[in-house]
Each structure stands twice: as structure tokens, then as C-alpha cells.
Scaffold this motif. Sequence first.
Motif, PDB file in Angstrom:
ATOM      1  N   LEU A  67     -60.983-108.382 117.206  1.00 62.00           N
ATOM      2  CA  LEU A  67     -61.870-107.720 116.259  1.00 62.00           C
ATOM      3  C   LEU A  67     -62.467-106.442 116.837  1.00 62.00           C
ATOM      4  N   MET A  68     -62.824-105.510 115.969  1.00 66.78           N
ATOM      5  CA  MET A  68     -63.631-104.365 116.367  1.00 66.78           C
ATOM      6  C   MET A  68     -65.106-104.773 116.286  1.00 66.78           C
ATOM      7  N   PRO A  69     -65.960-104.198 117.122  1.00 69.16           N
ATOM      8  CA  PRO A  69     -67.373-104.587 117.100  1.00 69.16           C
ATOM      9  C   PRO A  69     -68.034-104.461 115.734  1.00 69.16           C
ATOM     10  N   ASN A  70     -67.645-103.461 114.952  1.00 67.55           N
ATOM     11  CA  ASN A  70     -68.286-103.281 113.648  1.00 67.55           C
ATOM     12  C   ASN A  70     -67.780-104.266 112.599  1.00 67.55           C
ATOM     13  N   GLN A  71     -66.847-105.128 112.969  1.00 64.43           N
ATOM     14  CA  GLN A  71     -66.381-106.196 112.084  1.00 64.43           C
ATOM     15  C   GLN A  71     -67.129-107.503 112.321  1.00 64.43           C
ATOM     16  N   VAL A  72     -68.047-107.491 113.277  1.00 58.27           N
ATOM     17  CA  VAL A  72     -68.712-108.714 113.715  1.00 58.27           C
ATOM     18  C   VAL A  72     -70.155-108.746 113.205  1.00 58.27           C
ATOM     19  N   ASN A  73     -70.557-109.906 112.703  1.00 61.52           N
ATOM     20  CA  ASN A  73     -71.933-110.140 112.269  1.00 61.52           C
ATOM     21  C   ASN A  73     -72.613-111.033 113.303  1.00 61.52           C
ATOM     22  N   ALA A  74     -73.604-110.497 113.991  1.00 57.97           N
ATOM     23  CA  ALA A  74     -74.269-111.230 115.071  1.00 57.97           C
ATOM     24  C   ALA A  74     -74.829-112.567 114.601  1.00 57.97           C
ATOM     25  N   ALA A  75     -75.236-112.652 113.345  1.00 56.86           N
ATOM     26  CA  ALA A  75     -75.856-113.874 112.825  1.00 56.86           C
ATOM     27  C   ALA A  75     -74.896-115.060 112.802  1.00 56.86           C
ATOM     28  N   ASP A  76     -73.588-114.789 112.920  1.00 55.13           N
ATOM     29  CA  ASP A  76     -72.599-115.864 112.882  1.00 55.13           C
ATOM     30  C   ASP A  76     -72.418-116.558 114.231  1.00 55.13           C
ATOM     31  N   TYR A  77     -73.058-116.041 115.284  1.00 54.12           N
ATOM     32  CA  TYR A  77     -72.730-116.492 116.632  1.00 54.12           C
ATOM     33  C   TYR A  77     -73.921-117.085 117.380  1.00 54.12           C
ATOM     34  N   ALA A  78     -73.622-118.185 118.078  1.00 51.31           N
ATOM     35  CA  ALA A  78     -74.625-118.840 118.924  1.00 51.31           C
ATOM     36  C   ALA A  78     -74.647-118.248 120.311  1.00 51.31           C
ATOM     37  N   ALA A  79     -73.588-117.519 120.677  1.00 48.69           N
ATOM     38  CA  ALA A  79     -73.513-116.932 122.020  1.00 48.69           C
ATOM     39  C   ALA A  79     -72.464-115.841 122.050  1.00 48.69           C
ATOM     40  N   ILE A  80     -72.644-114.923 122.973  1.00 51.98           N
ATOM     41  CA  ILE A  80     -71.653-113.897 123.272  1.00 51.98           C
ATOM     42  C   ILE A  80     -71.302-114.022 124.745  1.00 51.98           C
ATOM     43  N   TYR A  81     -70.028-113.878 125.045  1.00 49.65           N
ATOM     44  CA  TYR A  81     -69.524-114.046 126.420  1.00 49.65           C
ATOM     45  C   TYR A  81     -68.657-112.850 126.782  1.00 49.65           C
ATOM     46  N   TYR A  82     -69.006-112.176 127.869  1.00 53.52           N
ATOM     47  CA  TYR A  82     -68.237-111.035 128.355  1.00 53.52           C
ATOM     48  C   TYR A  82     -67.299-111.493 129.466  1.00 53.52           C
ATOM     49  N   ALA A  83     -66.011-111.547 129.163  1.00 55.73           N
ATOM     50  CA  ALA A  83     -65.010-111.860 130.184  1.00 55.73           C
ATOM     51  C   ALA A  83     -64.773-110.623 131.047  1.00 55.73           C
ATOM     52  N   GLY A  84     -64.235-110.847 132.236  1.00 56.83           N
ATOM     53  CA  GLY A  84     -64.071-109.741 133.161  1.00 56.83           C
ATOM     54  C   GLY A  84     -62.638-109.264 133.331  1.00 56.83           C
ATOM     55  N   GLY A  85     -62.364-108.777 134.524  1.00 59.59           N
ATOM     56  CA  GLY A  85     -61.203-107.953 134.810  1.00 59.59           C
ATOM     57  C   GLY A  85     -61.745-106.558 135.056  1.00 59.59           C
ATOM     58  N   HIS A  86     -61.174-105.828 135.992  1.00 55.78           N
ATOM     59  CA  HIS A  86     -61.730-104.525 136.354  1.00 55.78           C
ATOM     60  C   HIS A  86     -61.811-103.553 135.181  1.00 55.78           C
ATOM     61  N   GLY A  87     -60.940-103.728 134.188  1.00 54.63           N
ATOM     62  CA  GLY A  87     -60.930-102.788 133.070  1.00 54.63           C
ATOM     63  C   GLY A  87     -62.259-102.657 132.356  1.00 54.63           C
ATOM     64  N   VAL A  88     -63.050-103.713 132.351  1.00 53.76           N
ATOM     65  CA  VAL A  88     -64.309-103.686 131.603  1.00 53.76           C
ATOM     66  C   VAL A  88     -65.291-102.656 132.138  1.00 53.76           C
ATOM     67  N   MET A  89     -65.112-102.244 133.384  1.00 53.30           N
ATOM     68  CA  MET A  89     -66.045-101.290 133.980  1.00 53.30           C
ATOM     69  C   MET A  89     -65.965 -99.928 133.309  1.00 53.30           C
ATOM     70  N   TRP A  90     -64.871 -99.688 132.596  1.00 52.99           N
ATOM     71  CA  TRP A  90     -64.716 -98.410 131.898  1.00 52.99           C
ATOM     72  C   TRP A  90     -65.100 -98.486 130.418  1.00 52.99           C
ATOM     73  N   ASP A  91     -64.935 -99.647 129.782  1.00 58.12           N
ATOM     74  CA  ASP A  91     -65.199 -99.639 128.339  1.00 58.12           C
ATOM     75  C   ASP A  91     -66.305-100.577 127.865  1.00 58.12           C
ATOM     76  N   PHE A  92     -66.921-101.342 128.763  1.00 57.09           N
ATOM     77  CA  PHE A  92     -68.041-102.186 128.348  1.00 57.09           C
ATOM     78  C   PHE A  92     -69.410-101.495 128.397  1.00 57.09           C
ATOM     79  N   PRO A  93     -69.762-100.817 129.496  1.00 56.40           N
ATOM     80  CA  PRO A  93     -71.162-100.421 129.693  1.00 56.40           C
ATOM     81  C   PRO A  93     -71.757 -99.523 128.615  1.00 56.40           C
ATOM     82  N   ASP A  94     -70.973 -98.631 128.024  1.00 59.33           N
ATOM     83  CA  ASP A  94     -71.538 -97.635 127.120  1.00 59.33           C
ATOM     84  C   ASP A  94     -71.209 -97.870 125.648  1.00 59.33           C
TER      85      ASP A  94
END
Length: 227
Positions: free
Chosen positions: A84-111
Motif C-alpha cells: 500500500l501507499m501511505p495515503n491509502q491507509v487509515n490509522a484508525a484501522d490499526y492497533a499497531a504499526i511496525y517498521y521492519a528493517g534492512g539498510h534501505g530504510v535509512m534512505w526512505d523512512f526518516p523523512d
Amino acid sequence: MKKILIVLTNTTRYGTTTDPTGLWLGEATEFALILQQAGYQVDYVSPKGGFVPLDPRSMKHTDDEVMDFYESADFQQRGLTASLMPNQVNAADYAAIYYAGGHGVMWDFPDNQTLQHLAADIYENGGFVTSVCHGIAGLLNVKLADGAYLIAGRKITGFTKSEEILAGKRSVVPFFNQVETEKRGAKFSKHRAYSEYAVQDGQLITGQNPFSAKAVARLLVKSLSHK
């Protein structure tokens, strides 16, 4: 029962190098499997949506359980092909969010501000914000309604500076997660390098390295069962 949102990377290489990276497979599959076994539905989102690359090194650290999950039609489609794209997600539907890793996230997660707002909304709705290993990069710039960093003053963990050096990636990563979390006022906690370690501070659950995904999942399931 509300769902669990798993955040994956779209990054295919280390910055401007030709070295491939991406999702560390086990950090997604091991976590998702435990949550599904506990009766929760999981959804997958990435900063751009769509294709999620795998760090080729992570394929060397699999077992039958990880491979079975990886080969499932559901994960191949909803996780790796059509996240999914982030703008397709409704936060109210979720009990938790989990950020999985791998070095790639350092470029596209923080901002990614849309992901930041999702995490803040889930947290302020009483949900849990969780991560493992490099996934902590997704929490660096999450701010709450009062403008404070989510991780400020909180006990957390993630891939350590020493583990980054041991991994041989010191010269190619854009920053050290441990250093950046401490700059934001977090109380960074760590255990022996490359050993399972997860910490919980209220609605915040974080794991140190690739061997900690199951520990994060178990803490989350236990916490959700008490709500």
C-alpha cells in the motif's frame, strides 16, 4: 479486531552506490507470522507503495518457516509486489504499526511525513508503535500533537553503532541510528551485538537487530491481549 500495519522499504541500493539493499526478509516474515498466528490481520505499506526489494544478504539467513512465508501468495502479492501507499491507509484501522528493517530504510523512512503522521495517529489513538533493527529510522522524526518527538525521553533500542561497524557498512550509511535517536532525547538501550533484545516503554516496543523481530512480536501480542 484491529489490524497491524507493517512498513517496508522501497530502496534498492545503498545511496548512490551499486550495492544492493532492501528489506531484511526475516524482520518482516518472523514478525508477521507471530501476529497472524495470534489472530491478527497484517497489511503492508511502503513509502512509495508497490514493489518492495529484498536485501540479497537476508536470503542467506532464512529457515523453512521464513521461506514458507516468503513463498506464500499473500506475502508475494500484498507485501512484495503491491504494498500500500501511505495515503491509502487509515490509522484508525490499526492497533499497531511496525517498521521492519534492512539498510534501505535509512534512505526512505526518516523523512516520509505521511508515515510519520500515521505512526503518531496510531499512537495517540492508544495503539502501539514498534520497530526492529534499522526500522528505528522510521521513528526518528515522528512528532506528537504537542510537537515533541515520540522517542524523546523514552527507552528504545535499534541497530547499534557497533553493529553497523561490525556489518562493514560504516562508510556507506547516511547516519547511525543510535546517534540520531540520542540526539532526539531517546534513552538508547543495547545488549550484546547480534543477540536477541527488545525493550518496551509503554506503547513503544523496539528490537535491536535482525534476531529481535520475534521478541518484538511477542511483546506486542502480549500487550494487545491485555487491552
